[in-house]
Enzyme design. Structure first.
Site, PDB file in Angstrom:
ATOM      1  N   GLY A   1       0.820  -1.208   0.000  1.00  0.00           N
ATOM      2  CA  GLY A   1       0.000   0.000   0.000  1.00  0.00           C
ATOM      3  C   GLY A   1       0.857   1.262   0.000  1.00  0.00           C
ATOM      4  O   GLY A   1       0.593   2.203  -0.759  1.00  0.00           O
TER       5      GLY A   1
ATOM      6  N   TYR B   1      -2.335 -21.842  -6.509  1.00  0.00           N
ATOM      7  CA  TYR B   1      -2.183 -21.198  -7.829  1.00  0.00           C
ATOM      8  C   TYR B   1      -0.716 -21.060  -8.203  1.00  0.00           C
ATOM      9  O   TYR B   1       0.178 -21.189  -7.348  1.00  0.00           O
ATOM     10  CB  TYR B   1      -2.877 -19.829  -7.848  1.00  0.00           C
ATOM     11  CG  TYR B   1      -2.500 -18.875  -6.741  1.00  0.00           C
ATOM     12  CD1 TYR B   1      -3.193 -18.876  -5.530  1.00  0.00           C
ATOM     13  CD2 TYR B   1      -1.467 -17.968  -6.903  1.00  0.00           C
ATOM     14  CE1 TYR B   1      -2.872 -17.977  -4.520  1.00  0.00           C
ATOM     15  CE2 TYR B   1      -1.138 -17.068  -5.893  1.00  0.00           C
ATOM     16  CZ  TYR B   1      -1.836 -17.075  -4.702  1.00  0.00           C
ATOM     17  OH  TYR B   1      -1.510 -16.200  -3.698  1.00  0.00           O
TER      18      TYR B   1
ATOM     19  N   HIS C   1      -2.803 -12.759  -5.335  1.00  0.00           N
ATOM     20  CA  HIS C   1      -3.727 -12.538  -6.455  1.00  0.00           C
ATOM     21  C   HIS C   1      -3.787 -11.040  -6.701  1.00  0.00           C
ATOM     22  O   HIS C   1      -3.853 -10.265  -5.741  1.00  0.00           O
ATOM     23  CB  HIS C   1      -5.163 -12.921  -6.078  1.00  0.00           C
ATOM     24  CG  HIS C   1      -5.397 -14.355  -5.782  1.00  0.00           C
ATOM     25  ND1 HIS C   1      -6.279 -15.098  -6.513  1.00  0.00           N
ATOM     26  CD2 HIS C   1      -4.914 -15.174  -4.828  1.00  0.00           C
ATOM     27  CE1 HIS C   1      -6.344 -16.327  -6.019  1.00  0.00           C
ATOM     28  NE2 HIS C   1      -5.517 -16.391  -4.987  1.00  0.00           N
TER      29      HIS C   1
HETATM   30  P1  FAD Z   1       2.033  -4.222   4.786  1.00  0.00           P
HETATM   31  O1  FAD Z   1       2.223  -4.917   3.480  1.00  0.00           O
HETATM   32  O2  FAD Z   1       1.978  -5.021   6.049  1.00  0.00           O
HETATM   33  O3  FAD Z   1       3.199  -3.152   4.869  1.00  0.00           O
HETATM   34  C1  FAD Z   1       3.460  -2.427   6.054  1.00  0.00           C
HETATM   35  C2  FAD Z   1       4.892  -1.920   5.949  1.00  0.00           C
HETATM   36  O4  FAD Z   1       5.139  -1.026   7.034  1.00  0.00           O
HETATM   37  C3  FAD Z   1       5.929  -3.027   6.072  1.00  0.00           C
HETATM   38  O5  FAD Z   1       6.879  -2.888   5.043  1.00  0.00           O
HETATM   39  C4  FAD Z   1       6.528  -2.809   7.458  1.00  0.00           C
HETATM   40  O6  FAD Z   1       7.878  -3.217   7.542  1.00  0.00           O
HETATM   41  C5  FAD Z   1       6.380  -1.307   7.609  1.00  0.00           C
HETATM   42  N1  FAD Z   1       6.314  -0.849   9.012  1.00  0.00           N
HETATM   43  C6  FAD Z   1       5.570  -1.372  10.011  1.00  0.00           C
HETATM   44  N2  FAD Z   1       5.764  -0.686  11.157  1.00  0.00           N
HETATM   45  C7  FAD Z   1       6.661   0.293  10.864  1.00  0.00           C
HETATM   46  C8  FAD Z   1       7.265   1.326  11.636  1.00  0.00           C
HETATM   47  N3  FAD Z   1       6.992   1.500  12.946  1.00  0.00           N
HETATM   48  N4  FAD Z   1       8.142   2.172  11.024  1.00  0.00           N
HETATM   49  C9  FAD Z   1       8.422   2.036   9.694  1.00  0.00           C
HETATM   50  N5  FAD Z   1       7.887   1.053   8.919  1.00  0.00           N
HETATM   51  C10 FAD Z   1       7.004   0.202   9.496  1.00  0.00           C
HETATM   52  N6  FAD Z   1      -3.834  -9.508  -0.419  1.00  0.00           N
HETATM   53  C11 FAD Z   1      -4.186  -9.518  -1.729  1.00  0.00           C
HETATM   54  O7  FAD Z   1      -4.558  -8.455  -2.285  1.00  0.00           O
HETATM   55  N7  FAD Z   1      -4.123 -10.671  -2.480  1.00  0.00           N
HETATM   56  C12 FAD Z   1      -3.720 -11.861  -1.910  1.00  0.00           C
HETATM   57  O8  FAD Z   1      -3.671 -12.878  -2.602  1.00  0.00           O
HETATM   58  C13 FAD Z   1      -3.345 -11.879  -0.524  1.00  0.00           C
HETATM   59  N8  FAD Z   1      -2.945 -13.031   0.083  1.00  0.00           N
HETATM   60  C14 FAD Z   1      -2.601 -13.011   1.409  1.00  0.00           C
HETATM   61  C15 FAD Z   1      -2.219 -14.204   2.052  1.00  0.00           C
HETATM   62  C16 FAD Z   1      -1.890 -14.220   3.414  1.00  0.00           C
HETATM   63  C17 FAD Z   1      -1.539 -15.511   4.101  1.00  0.00           C
HETATM   64  C18 FAD Z   1      -1.904 -12.992   4.135  1.00  0.00           C
HETATM   65  C19 FAD Z   1      -1.527 -12.971   5.621  1.00  0.00           C
HETATM   66  C20 FAD Z   1      -2.266 -11.814   3.517  1.00  0.00           C
HETATM   67  C21 FAD Z   1      -2.644 -11.814   2.148  1.00  0.00           C
HETATM   68  N9  FAD Z   1      -3.059 -10.637   1.507  1.00  0.00           N
HETATM   69  C22 FAD Z   1      -3.419 -10.650   0.191  1.00  0.00           C
HETATM   70  C23 FAD Z   1      -3.170  -9.386   2.268  1.00  0.00           C
HETATM   71  C24 FAD Z   1      -2.019  -8.472   2.021  1.00  0.00           C
HETATM   72  O9  FAD Z   1      -0.796  -9.119   2.212  1.00  0.00           O
HETATM   73  C25 FAD Z   1      -2.109  -7.260   2.937  1.00  0.00           C
HETATM   74  O10 FAD Z   1      -3.420  -6.790   2.985  1.00  0.00           O
HETATM   75  C26 FAD Z   1      -1.209  -6.168   2.393  1.00  0.00           C
HETATM   76  O11 FAD Z   1       0.132  -6.586   2.452  1.00  0.00           O
HETATM   77  C27 FAD Z   1      -1.396  -4.869   3.164  1.00  0.00           C
HETATM   78  O12 FAD Z   1      -0.514  -3.894   2.654  1.00  0.00           O
HETATM   79  P2  FAD Z   1      -0.063  -2.683   3.559  1.00  0.00           P
HETATM   80  O13 FAD Z   1       0.873  -1.895   2.727  1.00  0.00           O
HETATM   81  O14 FAD Z   1      -1.240  -2.023   4.151  1.00  0.00           O
HETATM   82  O15 FAD Z   1       0.710  -3.346   4.786  1.00  0.00           O
END
Ligand code: FAD
Length: 382
Positions: free
Chosen positions: A15, A215, A47
């Protein structure tokens, strides 16, 4: 001349990287602060629905992602015991035609790298674990675990389910453990050739209380991936994930179809992850701080749309900030929440219930969505 206005994004996950790329493209000055020491090819399969591919089109990474990933013609759901088909959801050319973009399955790390490559050189700062964040009213002051600090006009919390920014807005509260874990394993494609079985491109095997989603993560079909949802009474481990084993997999999927048994037989390494979530948050922003993705609406991953929602959030937030300008961030944040909350909350609820595509339903509300085509609904500035 006034000082340059700056946006800080905390977290360079799927994100945060999308938000940074889109905001930079829209002309904003953006810095990303990521706690990890460097980029790594984390995770396994993911996905990417047509709704997300339409955002990637704007970022210029739709075609390379399509070229590297697998493009299943169907999402099949099958009964885990009998193998009977419960649904055949058309994807492939149908998705392109009906939903406006391809449906791709790919390695999460490969997709993340493509996203990171869109960012302006020098704008991602690794090894920056956010420690404190103070909104003075005039700007935001951030301090990091390495002793450095930064200032920004607004801060986007893209820091995942344990978000420090969410904590600053709403207080300390651990996410809920759902009672389910996900086992994840990558299998070499060449291992599958020895079986006289069909390994479908995108299939979810279901029984009453558990499932296995399988997949390919490459267009060459040389990497096959499974991820499960299995009840697990408690999560007593300190780690984010722990090793599982082939034995544990055989036990969890006893009586399942021979194709699932073959996948377990091919398993060399398998890990186990707790599935956590939160109830919808009462607010998405306050003052100069705003949340997106898992920081805002984490969910069980069973619709394969968690990252999709984070990326759609990034696109809508960019759209709203472009509309109002950074100085009027209050209106932008209100617009953003007004135009994202219903959809993200609905996806969160369906995902947590784990019902999506189990039967022959129409997924157009998810895949057909185009964040750029939505008429903006008015929001009320906080
Ligand atoms: P994250 O990807 O968790 O990124 C957060 C970032 O913030 C990380 O890089 C972390 O290191 C950093 N961070 C955290 N705290 C701090 C801090 N204090 N200071 C600085 N940096 C920090 N989604 C899909 O769309 N398709 C799928 O097929 C899918 N499959 C999944 C399968 C599994 C088993 C799981 C658990 C999740 C899956 N998801 C899938 C969901 C998806 O992985 C998450 O919803 C997505 O990664 C969220 O993105 P984000 O950027 O919000 O958070």
């Amino acid at each position: 001349m006034g000082k340059t206005q700056r946006i800080a994004i905390v977290g360079a996950g799927l994100g945060g990287a999308a938000a940074a790329g889109l905001l930079q493209q829209a002309g904003f000055q953006v810095d990303v602060y990521e706690q990890a020491p460097e980029f790594s090819r984390l995770g396994a399969g993911i996905h990417v629905g047509p709704n997300v591919m339409k955002v990637f089109r704007r970022l210029g990474i739709e075609k390379p992602l399509e070229a590297m990933g697998s493009k299943p013609d169907f999402w099949f759901s099958r009964d885990g015991f009998t193998g009977d088909y419960l649904s055949r959801i058309p994807l492939g050319d149908f998705a392109k035609r009906e939903y406006g973009a391809a449906y791709v399955t790919v390695h999460r790390g490969d997709m993340h790298l493509l996203q990171m490559d869109t960012l302006a050189p020098g704008s991602v700062h690794f090894d920056k674990r956010l420690q404190t964040i103070t909104d003075s009213g005039d700007d935001v002051h951030l301090t990091f675990a390495d002793g450095t600090e930064a200032r920004a006009d607004i801060v986007i919390g893209a820091d995942g389910i344990n978000s420090r920014i969410r904590e600053a807005l709403l207080g300390v509260e651990a996410p809920n453990y759902s009672g389910w874990v996900a086992h994840r394993a990558l299998i070499r494609g060449d291992q599958l050739a020895k079986y006289d079985l069909t390994f479908e491109d995108c299939i979810k095997w279901w029984t009453e209380d558990r499932h296995m989603m399988v997949y390919f993560t490459t267009g060459k079909r040389d990497e096959y991936y499974y991820v499960t949802g299995v009840p697990h009474p408690a999560w007593d481990f300190q780690e984010a994930f722990v090793d599982s084993s082939r034995e544990e997999m055989y036990e969890a999927f006893q009586g399942y179809h021979p194709t699932v048994q073959a996948l377990i037989e091919c398993t060399e390494e398998v890990t186990k992850w707790p599935l956590r979530n939160r109830n919808p948050l009462p607010l998405w922003s306050r003052g100069r701080l705003v949340l997106l993705g898992d920081a805002c609406h984490p969910m069980k991953p069973h619709m394969a749309q968690g990252a999709g929602m984070a990326i759609e959030d990034a696109a809508m937030l960019t759209r709203c900030l472009s509309e109002t300008g950074l100085s009027d961030y209050r209106t932008a944040f209100a617009l953003y929440e007004a135009n994202r909350k219903d959809r993200a909350t609905r996806v969160q609820a369906v995902s947590n219930a784990n019902t999506f595509l189990r039967t022959q339903e129409d997924p157009a509300w998810v895949f057909g969505y185009d964040v750029y085509e939505q008429p903006l609904r008015e929001g009320i500035a906080a």
